[in-house]
Enzyme design. Structure first.
Site, PDB file in Angstrom:
ATOM      1  N   SER A  85      -6.548  61.825  63.094  1.00  0.00           N
ATOM      2  CA  SER A  85      -7.440  61.142  64.028  1.00  0.00           C
ATOM      3  C   SER A  85      -6.821  61.106  65.425  1.00  0.00           C
ATOM      4  O   SER A  85      -6.527  62.151  65.995  1.00  0.00           O
ATOM      5  CB  SER A  85      -7.774  59.748  63.499  1.00  0.00           C
ATOM      6  OG  SER A  85      -8.769  59.123  64.280  1.00  0.00           O
ATOM      7  N   HIS A 188     -15.307  58.146  63.313  1.00  0.00           N
ATOM      8  CA  HIS A 188     -15.588  59.457  62.713  1.00  0.00           C
ATOM      9  C   HIS A 188     -16.906  59.479  61.941  1.00  0.00           C
ATOM     10  O   HIS A 188     -17.027  60.131  60.914  1.00  0.00           O
ATOM     11  CB  HIS A 188     -14.411  59.912  61.833  1.00  0.00           C
ATOM     12  CG  HIS A 188     -13.131  59.986  62.591  1.00  0.00           C
ATOM     13  ND1 HIS A 188     -12.902  60.932  63.556  1.00  0.00           N
ATOM     14  CD2 HIS A 188     -12.025  59.193  62.553  1.00  0.00           C
ATOM     15  CE1 HIS A 188     -11.704  60.734  64.084  1.00  0.00           C
ATOM     16  NE2 HIS A 188     -11.159  59.670  63.498  1.00  0.00           N
TER      17      HIS A 188
END
Length: 301
Positions: A85, A188
């Site tokens: 991430s 996400h």
């Protein structure tokens, strides 16, 4: 063969930077970067409480700055780099795609944009541990959730609205354990779409370099050879699932024998211990871990 990995949001804990500030020059480095991101990184990494560093706009710059500062201290030359991430920004610097200043400018914008997007709708994330992967994915889809992180080693993180998550927890997949995560939103997932547009505009003036070492993408675990492509993937990743399982599969295919996880380490090496059997791992949590990391460096090629 050494891979250096950078953890994502959620890895931070109160005071995790305190022992590192005893290393000469590290506090000065963080102070300079504090001016760039508009945050007192030293204070947030030493005296701030859990709720303060849970704030997306704080956590993301703090993690990237900490990872970059400790990577400089470590001074390793890995064969592969990857980040989970927001850790992709740290990895991009280690691979020569971005400068530290470019990465910190982008992470400042990323964190602020994702925090703003998270405030639109009440959303969250829950970790699903165990269960058959196909059953877990089917249950996630059945509740209108997104498998935001497919981490491998029997761990998938679902993201969506609080109502969807509540219904999911009431009907968990068979043989799975659900753990709500202390995050500010459903990262996400489609809920982060506004942040994608913001980050693309913020990156418009940056000319990235091409990777000088193998750099893996969260999108599919692929090694990306174009800096421009990696930045585009990094932007899109804000609203798309992280495929850390695919990144680890690429590491295995490429013959990785050792992994060092940058501060605040532990999450990614924990996954590797279950999914990458036989790979030596070191999680950098305090400077006391540097000797073990350097021992791994001397044994890797």
């Amino acid at each position: 063969m050494l891979v250096i990995v950078a953890p994502g949001q959620g890895a931070q804990t109160p005071g995790f930077l305190a022992p590192w500030l005893e290393i000469p020059g590290l506090a000065d480095r963080l102070s300079a970067w504090s001016d760039l991101v508009g945050l007192d990184l030293v204070a947030y990494g030493t005296t701030a409480g859990a709720d303060e560093i849970r704030d997306t706009a704080v956590a993301q710059p703090l993690l990237v700055a900490a990872g970059l500062a400790v990577a400089e201290v470590l001074g390793a030359s890995p064969a592969i780099v990857a980040g989970h991430s927001v850790g992709e920004l740290t990895a991009a610097v280690l691979a020569g795609v971005l400068t530290p200043e470019q990465a910190l400018t982008l992470v400042r914008e990323r964190g602020q944009a994702m925090a703003k997007a998270a405030a639109v709708t009440e959303t969250g994330m829950v970790a699903v541990l165990g269960g058959a992967e196909e059953d877990v994915l089917a249950a996630i889809a059945g509740h209108g959730l997104t498998p935001a992180n497919i981490n491998g080693a029997g761990q998938i993180v679902a993201g969506g609205t609080l109502a969807q998550l509540e219904a999911f927890r009431a009907e968990p997949p068979a043989r799975a354990r659900l753990i709500p995560l202390s995050v500010a939103g459903a990262f996400h997932t489609v809920h982060m779409a506004p942040a994608v547009d913001h980050l693309r505009k913020a990156a418009a003036g940056i000319t990235p370099g091409d990777p000088s070492t193998t750099l893996l993408s969260n999108a599919d675990g692929a090694a990306v050879t174009s800096g421009a492509e990696f930045v585009e993937r990094l932007i899109n990743q804000v609203a798309n699932p992280v495929r850390w399982d695919a990144c680890m599969a690429t590491m295995a295919d490429r013959g990785v024998t050792a992994m060092i996880e940058l501060v605040p380490g532990g999450t990614l090496t924990g996954l590797a211990k279950r999914a990458l059997r036989g790979v030596a791992t070191v999680a950098l949590k305090t400077p006391d871990d540097l000797d073990a990391a350097r021992g791994v460096l001397s044994g890797s090629a």
